[in-house]
Write a protein that holds these residues in place. Structure first.
Motif, short mmCIF file in Angstrom:
data_model
loop_
_atom_site.label_atom_id
_atom_site.label_comp_id
_atom_site.label_asym_id
_atom_site.label_seq_id
_atom_site.Cartn_x
_atom_site.Cartn_y
_atom_site.Cartn_z
N LEU C 118 0.83 -1.21 0.00
CA LEU C 118 0.00 0.00 0.00
C LEU C 118 0.86 1.26 0.00
O LEU C 118 0.61 2.21 -0.74
CB LEU C 118 -0.92 -0.01 1.21
N LEU C 119 1.88 1.26 0.87
CA LEU C 119 2.73 2.45 0.95
C LEU C 119 3.47 2.67 -0.36
O LEU C 119 3.72 3.80 -0.77
CB LEU C 119 3.71 2.32 2.11
N VAL C 121 2.41 2.14 -3.42
CA VAL C 121 1.51 2.86 -4.33
C VAL C 121 1.38 4.31 -3.87
O VAL C 121 1.52 5.26 -4.64
CB VAL C 121 0.10 2.22 -4.34
N GLY C 122 1.08 4.46 -2.57
CA GLY C 122 0.78 5.80 -2.05
C GLY C 122 1.96 6.73 -2.15
O GLY C 122 1.86 7.83 -2.70
N VAL C 123 3.11 6.28 -1.61
CA VAL C 123 4.29 7.14 -1.63
C VAL C 123 4.71 7.41 -3.06
O VAL C 123 5.07 8.54 -3.41
CB VAL C 123 5.42 6.50 -0.79
N ALA C 125 2.81 7.54 -5.78
CA ALA C 125 1.91 8.49 -6.43
C ALA C 125 2.17 9.91 -5.94
O ALA C 125 2.22 10.87 -6.73
CB ALA C 125 0.46 8.09 -6.16
N VAL C 126 2.37 10.05 -4.64
CA VAL C 126 2.59 11.40 -4.10
C VAL C 126 3.93 11.95 -4.57
O VAL C 126 4.06 13.13 -4.93
CB VAL C 126 2.48 11.38 -2.55
N HIS C 127 4.94 11.07 -4.59
CA HIS C 127 6.26 11.50 -5.05
C HIS C 127 6.19 11.95 -6.51
O HIS C 127 6.77 12.96 -6.90
CB HIS C 127 7.24 10.34 -4.89
#
Lengths: 585, 259, 364
Positions: C118-119, C121-123, C125-127
């Motif tokens: 999960l992290l 994908v999340g990190v 996308a934000v990066h």
């Protein structure tokens, strides 16, 4: 309406469908195909196009509400998973599963199925822990989000409705959480329900009836688990999701508030558009929140129901506490003195229980919901506010908030008095006495200290604007004196420090009209004027160009002020100041 | 070192420091292991030796004949079990008067403790040191759990982590306590603890309780760190400090302009 | 009500490039004209845009791209390993994990892998958004929240016209009967709900199963207790012997649980407490008079009983009077005696309602 527009993203979709004038690129064609099919049937292109261009301001504190939202979604997902195995029944069974210390113990089906989820369903424990940690994080994030909204004044017109919805959401989430905490029917949650039954009994006149209606007879009964289950998985989630949809819808309609800063005004939103930046950031953030919850759930046990044992009304465990969000109410029950219960006319009045257990939550949330209206009445401010206050610039509100938070904190600490006693080697009795006093003494002190700190910070801002930043460079003048060189702020940094207005207290109208007739609202006006003075008597004016010029001329030759504003004609009045600047295209 | 000094004001420094503190506490706690001991039967010479030890170490508070003084109670009838528990867990001799004698470093070797116990037991009849067959912890774990929840959990907490009593007194943690000492505590009722004699909870049932406690001592951390098994308070604290801390750290990173 | 009626610009989307010199109007504050200098500073407009490394240097952009792709790849990898681990690891297997100790490996491994998936994908996308997506700020203008006066007027007109067309004003009979017809039907739903929720309590809250002659038995073994077994300083957790015939064990237990203690009779102050006991053996309801938690923490030296939920403290030497905490009433005492075989029995039912207070408890 859109006919006058030339090719904006939304229109192009439609134009494509009707008469392709130019051959679009392959990707656009594909999007046009599916999206066009949908749009033919819904006309969604216009609102979707609008939403994609919607601008959101960037600030970490604006993500707190998102943490709450995502935690709620995680709860919905993991909760659905749990419903496949959880059996909401108080029917008694004998455990014969794989957890040895409970083999042969009589327990409810609800408890057995929760133990099974923890030990015999692959990955079940992880999902259970995700569900519970996400629930705690939901209410943590929601509370901090609420504090952010309060301290920055984001609840002001036009957002009062959303503030009220938020308070309702917050209150319902407590009940939703408590219902979930009670479902596994372990020793701790059963003790919680036991206390809840005692709370209901404290209601005057109706108490015993209330208890019998909720539990379908004497406590514990076999009905409370299925009833709470229905409330926990159906009724409250439906209300929560419904209200939340309105909550977020209003944010879209009203557009997000923003912190003050250069270029930001009450009439604009400065930030990043949904497509692509915010879609990536907010979408990615969902995975981050989920990932963090998963990480915590992988490494840290929550609610080890197998260790608590099944509920039985006779045993109890030391350190019987509710989950943290109910702590303040539990703490209030620990602090309330017994003499609040008395008998009169042959009937029992249990205020020692009722105040903390029945009245506290509605009163607290009622006051919270009422605050925007109170502040609006006191300030007489009926304008729309889209620029947030820096908390220091509204010292009285910030002070009141910190005072309320202190009060809440005292109650929450009280709920952990037994844990504090063993971990800090203190006497539980001393802790209770101190917290009883602190409940009354600490909030006024917190108010006063916070207000003073806010005013000092304002003075510091003002000082910074007038005298610039200390550079640490020491300069020696020709006559041997030493100065620390100050560097003036650039206009962008400066603006954040001077943009706010210093409210002045409302002036009391004379109590009689021109005919000498006493105004019917004289008393109300007086209260209002007094409250207004309470809010705004102490204030620091933001630095003005004149102040800066004066500071500059004050003989501080070493402070090289780059561009002290030159003489300008007399300041235009408010109306004219709202003129569109000529530079606007 | 310079880099470290430069980063000491970094927001993560507090979190790191907290983590370090937690780890250190954990290590300190885990080294606090119980000492193994064995009971031996009383003999006349043992009583003599015990008396000598008593006069040298205990008589200041308990009196020369163990008759009690205004700072220490009489030991007539407390039995060998009481001595074995109090001295064997380091509660006696007491370092300084307090609301309650805390568990501490054991000051005597097991033969000395046995001698002291034999001497005190010779003064008046009292509960003897329990038979080893009832302290092995090989009983019915589930039944022990039920008995534990009814008779013990209200003070010692569901996982034997301990709990608060009135005015600074407390029920101590039962984690990693020898079966013998658990048994002795039940029959003698040390300090605030009430007595659970063998007529109340049979020796077999006591063995079940000991078995349960040993089982949860040995139990692996099923769902990860157990946060001290203190219930929702530590969970709430964790959510606020680490849960919210991580979320905010990510949010700050998200909101900050890239370099 | 002074509405915010200043003229507003139409919706525009502008980027901030070169915005630094454009003054954005200041429209707040009660500004009065006086003096030579303006009363307030002017909003300087957006600060000049500072480009990121990735904007200037293609290598930096490439690096960012690789980082994002690595994070996304890590996520996929973690999911694949998750699937393998799901089948490969025995769910009972334990291992030593630093910082936790001996722990269930399955939960930790699955959870950590899920977190990485999960992290990632999340990190990632934000990066991606932070480094490669446009970071020039957009500006969107706001409208006043209120609709225009014309719109408001139209709604009012529509409403009034609708009302008139429906003849609401002219036909009061319909108006009032409609109010009733709308207000009352919910009762038809509410009544069965409320009526079916539960029975009336009658006097059940004031009664427990204790009756004269009922033996006191140990909880949970349910064996009877002889008086000579209760030594001084002892505490027994007790139920009535008749619990074995109960159809509602938990409900009866919730009211009938009793704590049996033996004190030195000298220590007992009130004569009633001594009379209701047997040779220093006294029995008190274990259900707290505050909100009903079991009060089981007996300190044999001070003879205090402490409730673990809200710390109400009862003094057993004073007929369980409340000496601290939020409870008001003493714990009710159960009058006991011994039967012919020396077993402890109840001499009478509880004389008052046990457990938390309720409105009519004085009438039982």
């Amino acid at each position: 309406m859109s006919t006058t527009h030339t090719a904006s993203g939304a229109d192009r979709l439609r134009a494509d469908d009707q008469a392709p004038k130019s051959s679009p690129s392959g990707g656009l064609k594909a999007v046009g195909g599916v999206a066009g099919w949908l749009d033919d049937r819904t006309g969604a292109a216009k609102p979707v196009g609008y939403l994609m261009k919607k601008v959101f301001p960037d600030h970490w504190s604006f993500m707190l509400g998102e943490v709450a939202m995502y935690s709620m979604i995680i709860c919905l997902l993991s909760g659905t998973f749990l419903t496949f195995w959880f059996v909401p029944s108080a029917g008694q069974v004998v455990y014969d599963g794989s957890y040895l210390p409970l083999r042969g113990v009589t327990m409810s089906e609800a408890y057995r199925s929760t133990v099974d989820i923890s030990f015999d369903i692959r990955g079940g424990l992880l999902i259970r822990q995700i569900h519970h940690w996400a629930a705690l994080m939901f209410i943590v994030a929601l509370s901090v989000h609420m504090l952010r909204v309060f301290f920055t004044g984001a609840f002001r017109k036009p957002r009062e409705i959303n503030w009220v919805i938020g308070t309702v959401l917050s209150m319902l989430s407590l009940i939703e959480g408590f219902a979930g905490y009670s479902l596994p029917d372990d020793l701790l949650s059963g003790t919680g329900l036991r206390a809840a039954e005692g709370f209901m009994r404290s209601v005057p006149v109706l108490g015993s009836y209330l208890s019998y209606f909720v539990f379908n007879g004497p406590f514990p009964g076999e009905s409370i688990i299925p009833r709470l289950y229905s409330v926990h998985v159906l009724l409250l989630p439906a209300i929560l999701v419904g209200l939340f949809t309105v909550h977020i819808g209003l944010v879209f309609i009203q557009k997000h508030t923003q912190y003050p800063g250069p270029g930001r005004t009450n009439d604009n939103v400065v930030g990043f558009p949904v497509m692509p930046v915010y879609a990536a950031k907010a979408g990615g953030f969902f995975f981050i929140v989920f990932g963090v919850v998963a990480l915590i759930s992988a490494l840290v046990t929550i609610n080890p129901i197998w260790a608590y044992g099944p509920y039985d009304p006779s045993p109890v465990t030391a350190g019987s506490q509710p989950d943290w969000y109910m702590g303040f109410a539990d703490g209030a029950l620990r602090l309330l003195p017994g003499w609040l219960e008395f008998t009169a006319f042959g009937f029992t009045f249990s205020f020692n229980v009722m105040i903390g257990a029945i009245l506290l939550i509605p009163v607290m949330y009622g006051l919270m919901a009422a605050y925007p209206f109170l502040e609006r009445w006191v300030t007489g401010d009926t304008r729309e506010h889209h620029l947030l206050d820096r908390p220091r610039n509204n010292p009285t509100r910030t002070g009141l908030g910190v005072a309320a938070l202190t009060m809440y904190g005292v109650l929450m600490f009280a709920a952990g008095n037994d844990i504090m006693a063993i971990k800090l080697h203190l006497s539980i009795n001393d802790i209770t006495h101190v917290l009883r006093a602190a409940f009354f003494v600490a909030p006024p002190i917190a108010f006063w200290v916070t207000k003073r700190i806010c005013l000092s910070l304002q003075r510091k801002d003002r000082d910074l604007v007038l005298h610039g930043r200390e550079t640490g460079r020491i300069v020696r003048t020709a006559d041997g004196r030493f100065f620390e060189q100050h560097e003036p702020l650039d206009e962008f940094t400066r603006w954040t420090l001077v943009q706010h207005e210093a409210h002045e207290p409302l002036q009391l109208q004379s109590g009689t009209d021109e005919h000498g007739v006493a105004s019917p609202t004289a008393r109300k006006d007086k209260v209002r004027a007094r409250l207004s003075r309470f809010y705004f008597d102490d204030r620091v004016e933001p630095a003005s160009p004149a102040d800066l010029a004066a500071a500059h001329h004050d003989g501080h030759g070493h402070e090289s002020i780059e561009s002290a504003p030159g003489p300008v004609e007399s300041r235009p009045a408010l109306e004219t100041s709202r003129r569109e600047p000529p530079q606007r295209p | 070192m310079n880099a470290l000094a430069a980063r000491r004001r970094h927001p993560a420094a507090i979190a790191l420091l907290l983590l370090l503190g937690l780890v250190l506490t954990g290590v300190a706690y885990s080294t606090f292991a119980p000492k193994q001991a064995d009971a031996s039967p009383a003999a006349a010479s043992q009583v003599e030796e015990g008396k000598k030890l008593f006069l040298a170490n205990c008589s200041t508070c308990h009196g020369l004949q163990a008759q009690g003084t205004n700072v220490g109670p009489s030991l007539a009838g407390v039995g060998a079990a009481s001595v074995d528990f109090q001295v064997g867990t380091g509660r006696m001799p007491l370092a300084k008067p307090d609301v309650q004698a805390p568990k501490a470093k054991v000051r005597f070797r097991q033969p000395e403790i046995s001698a002291l116990a034999a001497y005190v037991a010779s003064l008046a009849p009292g509960p003897p040191i329990p038979d080893a067959q009832y302290t092995k912890g090989d009983g019915d774990v589930a039944k022990g759990g039920e008995l534990f929840r009814v008779n013990c959990a209200m003070c010692h907490n569901f996982a034997g982590s301990g709990g608060a009593l009135t005015r600074g007194k407390y029920a101590p943690s039962l984690r990693n306590v020898q079966g013998k000492h658990i048994y002795e505590a039940m029959v003698t009722g040390p300090q605030s603890m009430p007595v659970f004699n063998d007529a109340n909870i049979s020796p077999q049932s006591k063995n079940d309780i000991i078995s349960y406690l040993h089982a949860i001592d040995k139990e692996e951390n099923v769902g990860g760190m157990n946060l001290g098994n203190l219930g929702p308070v530590s969970e709430g604290l964790f959510a606020w400090v680490f849960g919210l801390g991580l979320m905010v750290a990510f949010a700050v990173w998200l909101g900050r302009k890239a370099a | 009500m002074s509405e915010h009626d200043a003229p507003r610009g139409e919706v525009r989307h502008t980027t901030s490039a070169g915005y630094g010199t454009t003054a954005v109007r200041l429209d707040q504050g009660h500004v009065q004209g006086s003096g030579r200098l303006p009363e307030r500073f002017e909003n300087p407009g957006l600060a000049p845009h500072v480009p990121r490394m990735a904007d200037l240097d293609e290598r930096a952009a490439k690096r960012a791209e690789k980082q994002v792709a690595t994070l996304f790849g890590l996520s996929s990898l973690a999911t694949i390993v998750f699937i393998v681990a799901y089948f490969a690891i025995d769910s009972k297997h334990t291992a030593f994990i630093p910082g936790i100790g001996e722990a269930n490996l399955y939960n930790v491994v699955l959870g950590v892998l899920l977190a990485i998936a999960l992290l990632g994908v999340g990190v990632g996308a934000v990066h991606w958004a932070k480094t490669l997506m446009p970071d020039t700020e957009s500006v969107e203008m706001r409208h006043p929240q209120r609709a225009s006066d014309a719109d408001r007027e139209r709604v009012v007109t529509n409403l009034t016209e609708g009302g008139t067309a429906a003849q609401l004003g002219r036909r009061p009979l319909i108006k009032f009967s409609l109010l009733g017809a709308l207000a009352l039907p919910p009762l038809a739903l509410l009544l069965p709900l409320l009526g079916g929720l539960g029975p009336l309590p009658k006097d059940q809250l004031s009664r427990t199963m204790w009756k004269k002659g009922d033996r006191l038995v140990r909880d949970p073994e349910r064996t009877p207790i002889r008086a000579d077994q209760v030594t001084i300083g002892s505490v027994f957790h007790v139920l009535p012997e008749s619990i074995k015939d109960s159809q509602h064990v938990l409900e009866d237990k919730a009211k009938a649980a009793v704590l049996l203690m033996r004190l030195d009779p000298e220590d007992i102050k009130p004569a009633k407490e001594r009379d209701w006991g047997h040779d220093g053996i006294v029995a008190y309801s274990k259900i707290c008079t505050h909100v009903g938690c079991p009060v089981g923490l007996y300190e044999q030296q001070t003879h205090h009983l402490l409730c673990p939920c809200h710390q109400s403290t009862f003094d057993v030497t004073q007929d369980c009077k409340v000496i601290f905490g939020p409870a008001k009433r003493p714990l009710p005492q159960l009058k006991i005696t011994v039967d012919s075989e020396g077993y402890l029995v109840a001499d009478a039912p509880f004389r008052e309602a046990v457990g938390p207070s309720f409105w009519e408890r004085g009438h039982a």
